[in-house]
Design a protein around this motif. Structure first.
Motif, short mmCIF file in Angstrom:
data_model
loop_
_atom_site.label_atom_id
_atom_site.label_comp_id
_atom_site.label_asym_id
_atom_site.label_seq_id
_atom_site.Cartn_x
_atom_site.Cartn_y
_atom_site.Cartn_z
N GLY A 24 0.83 -1.20 0.00
CA GLY A 24 0.00 0.00 0.00
C GLY A 24 0.86 1.24 0.00
O GLY A 24 2.09 1.19 0.13
N GLU A 25 0.19 2.37 -0.12
CA GLU A 25 0.86 3.66 -0.13
C GLU A 25 0.83 4.26 1.26
O GLU A 25 -0.18 4.14 1.97
CB GLU A 25 0.14 4.59 -1.12
CG GLU A 25 0.83 5.91 -1.34
CD GLU A 25 0.09 6.78 -2.34
OE1 GLU A 25 -0.05 7.98 -2.07
OE2 GLU A 25 -0.34 6.25 -3.38
N VAL A 26 1.93 4.91 1.66
CA VAL A 26 1.99 5.55 2.97
C VAL A 26 1.15 6.83 2.92
O VAL A 26 1.40 7.72 2.10
CB VAL A 26 3.45 5.88 3.36
CG1 VAL A 26 3.49 6.64 4.67
CG2 VAL A 26 4.27 4.60 3.47
N LEU A 27 0.12 6.89 3.78
CA LEU A 27 -0.76 8.05 3.83
C LEU A 27 -0.26 9.10 4.81
O LEU A 27 -0.48 10.30 4.61
CB LEU A 27 -2.18 7.62 4.25
CG LEU A 27 -2.87 6.59 3.37
CD1 LEU A 27 -4.20 6.19 4.00
CD2 LEU A 27 -3.10 7.16 1.99
N LYS A 28 0.39 8.64 5.88
CA LYS A 28 0.80 9.54 6.95
C LYS A 28 2.00 8.95 7.67
O LYS A 28 2.07 7.73 7.85
CB LYS A 28 -0.37 9.68 7.93
CG LYS A 28 -0.31 10.82 8.89
CD LYS A 28 -1.61 10.82 9.69
CE LYS A 28 -1.79 12.08 10.47
NZ LYS A 28 -3.03 12.06 11.26
N VAL A 29 2.94 9.78 8.09
CA VAL A 29 4.10 9.34 8.86
C VAL A 29 4.04 10.02 10.23
O VAL A 29 3.84 11.23 10.31
CB VAL A 29 5.43 9.69 8.14
CG1 VAL A 29 6.62 9.25 8.97
CG2 VAL A 29 5.47 9.05 6.77
N LEU A 30 4.18 9.23 11.29
CA LEU A 30 4.18 9.75 12.66
C LEU A 30 5.57 9.53 13.25
O LEU A 30 5.82 8.53 13.93
CB LEU A 30 3.12 9.02 13.50
CG LEU A 30 1.71 8.99 12.90
CD1 LEU A 30 0.84 7.98 13.62
CD2 LEU A 30 1.08 10.36 12.93
#
Length: 106
Positions: A24-30
């Motif tokens: 999948g595609e990374v939507l958000k990085v924390l």
């Protein structure tokens, strides 16, 4: 501060957990929690109260997954790869796939 190996928009594959093997595609990085939110991975249901913008009810969405459980997808063969760094002739520092040597940065 560790170098940003995984960024928003990257294609990753899940290495461990109930969604092992999914891509999948990374939507958000924390970065503070060392976690990423990947599209279609680690789906959870939450009961939400109705509000001005939302109708409420049972909402399905992605939960964050630990960054150690994901790896980049090699652009050439679609398998998991580690990330390295390289300086180009024009002086830019780019991320490369260790598996094929392909440049990951757009």
């Amino acid at each position: 501060m560790m170098a940003a190996r995984i960024k928003k928009g990257d294609r990753v594959v899940v290495l461990a957990g109930r969604d092992k093997g999914k891509q999948g595609e990374v939507l958000k990085v924390l970065p503070s929690e060392n976690r990423v939110v990947v599209q279609g991975v680690m789906m959870i249901k939450r009961h939400e109260r109705p509000g001005p913008q939302s109708a409420g009810g049972i909402v399905t969405r992605e939960a964050p997954i630990h960054v150690s459980n994901v790896a980049h997808v090699d652009p050439q063969d679609g398998k998991a790869t580690r990330v390295g760094f390289k300086f180009l002739e024009d002086g830019r520092k780019v991320r490369i796939a260790k598996r094929s040597g392909e440049v990951l940065d757009r």
